[in-house]
Write a protein that holds these residues in place. Structure first.
Motif, PDB file in Angstrom:
ATOM      1  N   THR A  16       0.836  -1.210   0.000  1.00 54.57           N
ATOM      2  CA  THR A  16       0.000   0.000   0.000  1.00 54.57           C
ATOM      3  C   THR A  16       0.865   1.253   0.000  1.00 54.57           C
ATOM      4  O   THR A  16       0.589   2.218  -0.729  1.00 54.57           O
ATOM      5  N   ILE A  17       1.908   1.257   0.819  1.00 53.74           N
ATOM      6  CA  ILE A  17       2.802   2.422   0.881  1.00 53.74           C
ATOM      7  C   ILE A  17       3.453   2.661  -0.472  1.00 53.74           C
ATOM      8  O   ILE A  17       3.513   3.798  -0.970  1.00 53.74           O
ATOM      9  N   LYS A  18       3.955   1.587  -1.099  1.00 56.76           N
ATOM     10  CA  LYS A  18       4.662   1.732  -2.367  1.00 56.76           C
ATOM     11  C   LYS A  18       3.730   2.158  -3.499  1.00 56.76           C
ATOM     12  O   LYS A  18       4.164   2.781  -4.468  1.00 56.76           O
ATOM     13  N   THR A  19       2.451   1.808  -3.398  1.00 54.04           N
ATOM     14  CA  THR A  19       1.487   2.264  -4.404  1.00 54.04           C
ATOM     15  C   THR A  19       1.265   3.769  -4.292  1.00 54.04           C
ATOM     16  O   THR A  19       1.188   4.477  -5.297  1.00 54.04           O
TER      17      THR A  19
ATOM     18  N   VAL B  79      11.214   2.135   3.294  1.00 52.81           N
ATOM     19  CA  VAL B  79      10.538   1.377   4.349  1.00 52.81           C
ATOM     20  C   VAL B  79      11.512   0.339   4.907  1.00 52.81           C
ATOM     21  O   VAL B  79      12.099  -0.438   4.154  1.00 52.81           O
ATOM     22  N   LEU B  80      11.684   0.339   6.222  1.00 57.21           N
ATOM     23  CA  LEU B  80      12.496  -0.661   6.910  1.00 57.21           C
ATOM     24  C   LEU B  80      11.563  -1.664   7.582  1.00 57.21           C
ATOM     25  O   LEU B  80      10.630  -1.267   8.285  1.00 57.21           O
ATOM     26  N   ILE B  81      11.809  -2.956   7.364  1.00 56.18           N
ATOM     27  CA  ILE B  81      11.000  -4.007   7.957  1.00 56.18           C
ATOM     28  C   ILE B  81      11.698  -4.539   9.207  1.00 56.18           C
ATOM     29  O   ILE B  81      12.885  -4.882   9.161  1.00 56.18           O
ATOM     30  N   ILE B  82      10.974  -4.590  10.327  1.00 54.80           N
ATOM     31  CA  ILE B  82      11.509  -5.165  11.564  1.00 54.80           C
ATOM     32  C   ILE B  82      11.006  -6.599  11.650  1.00 54.80           C
ATOM     33  O   ILE B  82       9.802  -6.851  11.554  1.00 54.80           O
TER      34      ILE B  82
ATOM     35  N   GLY C 220       9.992  -4.031  -2.487  1.00 55.69           N
ATOM     36  CA  GLY C 220      10.389  -2.633  -2.434  1.00 55.69           C
ATOM     37  C   GLY C 220      10.866  -2.127  -1.092  1.00 55.69           C
ATOM     38  O   GLY C 220      11.150  -0.947  -0.960  1.00 55.69           O
ATOM     39  N   ALA C 221      10.943  -3.001  -0.064  1.00 55.13           N
ATOM     40  CA  ALA C 221      11.482  -2.551   1.216  1.00 55.13           C
ATOM     41  C   ALA C 221      12.945  -2.149   1.039  1.00 55.13           C
ATOM     42  O   ALA C 221      13.683  -2.786   0.299  1.00 55.13           O
ATOM     43  N   TYR C 222      13.378  -1.094   1.722  1.00 56.77           N
ATOM     44  CA  TYR C 222      14.765  -0.650   1.595  1.00 56.77           C
ATOM     45  C   TYR C 222      15.714  -1.660   2.232  1.00 56.77           C
ATOM     46  O   TYR C 222      16.750  -2.011   1.671  1.00 56.77           O
TER      47      TYR C 222
END
Length: 488
Positions: free
Chosen positions: A66-69, A76-79, A95-97
């Motif tokens: 949703t964010i990338k759209t 975006v960093l994923i924990i 697309g996560a950084y």
């Protein structure tokens, strides 16, 4: 001050990250579910988003998509827990950084956050340059329009680590064979195995080496934006097209265009792509002028394009256009002879990045590296070494700086092979005790069962110790004592 949105369903994590990042001159807002997180992102317009992969209402994948759209350039960093490394690697394809593994270390967080924001600003500056070039040269020739892209080649990735094994030697024989030609190439390999680096190496060894190398991750771009990213658009061609945009094909004119995870492109974009590949001409979206193209195309996929074509996901005629030459990039677990060479190279670059002087790896760490399966391949190895280098306080990287799952890989793998093995050992306990001189005591059996239970619950909750304590019906202090007792 830069703004960060943190999304995590644990209030403690939100509180600690907000306090830590605020002390380091960031403005931080937090949300404890995906819905509130999206609303916060819309209202705050942050420079970075940090989100846990496991949220109460939606997954990190849904949130990221949703964010990338809405905002494709927002880092975006994923924990995530280390047991979710495969998930983290797949999320990066969307697309996560980058991803940060639990337990969280302040220095690692700060370095990753600053680098993500700096890289996003750098990309934004480059895009402004290209847009300015397009605006001032609307009446120029195609060759003139493409000139700004040539600055990208100076920023392209450094040469690939060759490796000394027979597998590596065979891989680069293929690279050397196809590089001087203009063949389109399909590169197959698992996520993180180095497909883009191989594409870059093909470009570097070709006659186009002084021209642009432009990479596009087709899995990280929404269907709505893919056409504009590939072909560009004219000002006013659709709502939101406030200025002329140069697409990746024009940026790569004269050089090489690399399309990663190409099977993710929509059917409509595949049709347009086929025409461009066949005719070597294109129009920007909303434009009428035909632009001549001289672009070599290299594509990559972690799934077989012919299989995708047979299932109707990928156009078969487009597959045959691309399939002039195929290269298979082996997984890191099949390149153990090269593993420490890769590790040493990543250590060297990390020392330079972090201003550290770690000289190598302890023997225990080397053994752990060689025993581990590396599901995230080279990308995972690089991240592990960056993290370990940051945490190291001596000349060598020691086991204490490695993630739990790597040090305890064998033990965890044995747990995965249960419950059959466990049931067999328990049912045969009395029989083995009669015949074995080293009879197990009741206490040792109880300790082993307790260890297995704690480990299983910790893994089920992604090593969230608060949740684990609740499920085990003990308090956090008791859990910490047990973990210390069992050296977890």
């Amino acid at each position: 001050m830069k703004k960060i949105v943190v999304v995590d369903d644990e209030a403690d994590i939100c509180f600690l990250l907000k306090r830590f990042l605020s002390k380091n001159d960031f403005i931080v807002e937090t949300a404890q579910n995906g819905k509130d997180g999206l609303a916060l992102i819309d209202s705050v317009s942050p420079d970075l988003v940090m989100t846990d992969f496991r949220l109460g209402d939606i997954t990190g994948t849904d949130l990221l998509t949703t964010i990338k759209t809405k905002r494709p350039n927002l880092p975006v960093l994923i924990i995530t827990g280390y047991s979710d490394i495969k998930v983290a690697v797949n999320v990066m394809k969307l697309g996560a950084y980058d991803y940060i593994t639990k337990p969280l270390f302040p220095d690692e967080i700060l370095v990753t956050v600053k680098k993500a924001i700096a890289d996003a600003e750098s990309r934004k500056d480059e895009e402004h340059e290209y847009q300015a070039a397009a605006t001032t040269s609307s009446s120029s020739t195609t060759t003139d329009v493409a000139k700004p892209a040539r600055r990208m080649s100076a920023r392209s990735k450094a040469g690939y680590i060759l490796g000394n094994s027979e597998i590596s030697e065979n891989l680069f024989k293929q690279v050397d064979l196809v590089a001087p030609t203009n063949f389109s190439v399909i590169i197959y390999g698992e996520s993180g195995s180095g497909k883009e680096a191989i594409a870059q190496e093909i470009h570097n060894r070709s006659k186009r080496k002084d021209m642009p190398f432009v990479a596009m991750d087709c899995g990280a771009i929404s269907k709505e934006l893919a056409g504009s990213e590939l072909f560009g658009h004219e000002k006013g061609s659709f709502t939101g097209a406030l200025q002329t945009k140069i697409g990746h094909f024009e940026l790569a004119n004269g050089g090489t265009l690399f399309l990663d995870e190409v099977s993710n492109l929509s059917y409509e974009i595949q049709v347009a792509l086929l025409r461009v590949v066949q005719e070597r001409k294109m129009r920007r979206i909303g434009g009428s002028k035909e632009i001549d193209l001289d672009v070599r195309i290299i594509v990559a996929s972690n799934e077989r394009l012919l299989d995708s074509a047979k299932s109707g996901k990928f156009r078969e005629d487009l597959y045959y256009r691309f399939n002039e030459f195929t290269i298979e990039v082996p997984a890191l677990r099949n390149r153990k002879d090269d593993l420490m060479l890769f590790a040493g190279s990543f250590l060297e670059s990390t020392n330079a990045e972090l201003s550290k002087n770690v000289t190598g790896f302890s023997e225990d760490v080397k053994n752990d590296f060689l025993n581990y399966s590396w599901p995230g391949n080279l990308r995972e190895l690089k991240n592990v070494i960056k993290r370990a280098t940051l945490l190291s306080d001596g000349e060598l990287i020691e086991q204490k700086s490695l993630p739990f799952e790597i040090v305890n890989y064998r033990k965890l793998k044995d747990l995965d092979d249960e419950p059959v093995a466990a049931a067999t050992s328990i049912s045969g306990l009395a029989e083995s005790a009669e015949n074995d001189d080293t009879k197990p005591s009741l206490k040792s059996v109880a300790n082993e069962a307790e260890y297995d239970m704690i480990m299983q619950v910790l893994r089920d909750v992604n090593f969230n110790k608060s949740k684990a304590a609740r499920l085990l019906n003990i308090d956090r202090k008791t859990l910490y004592n047990k973990m210390k007792q069992f050296d977890i």
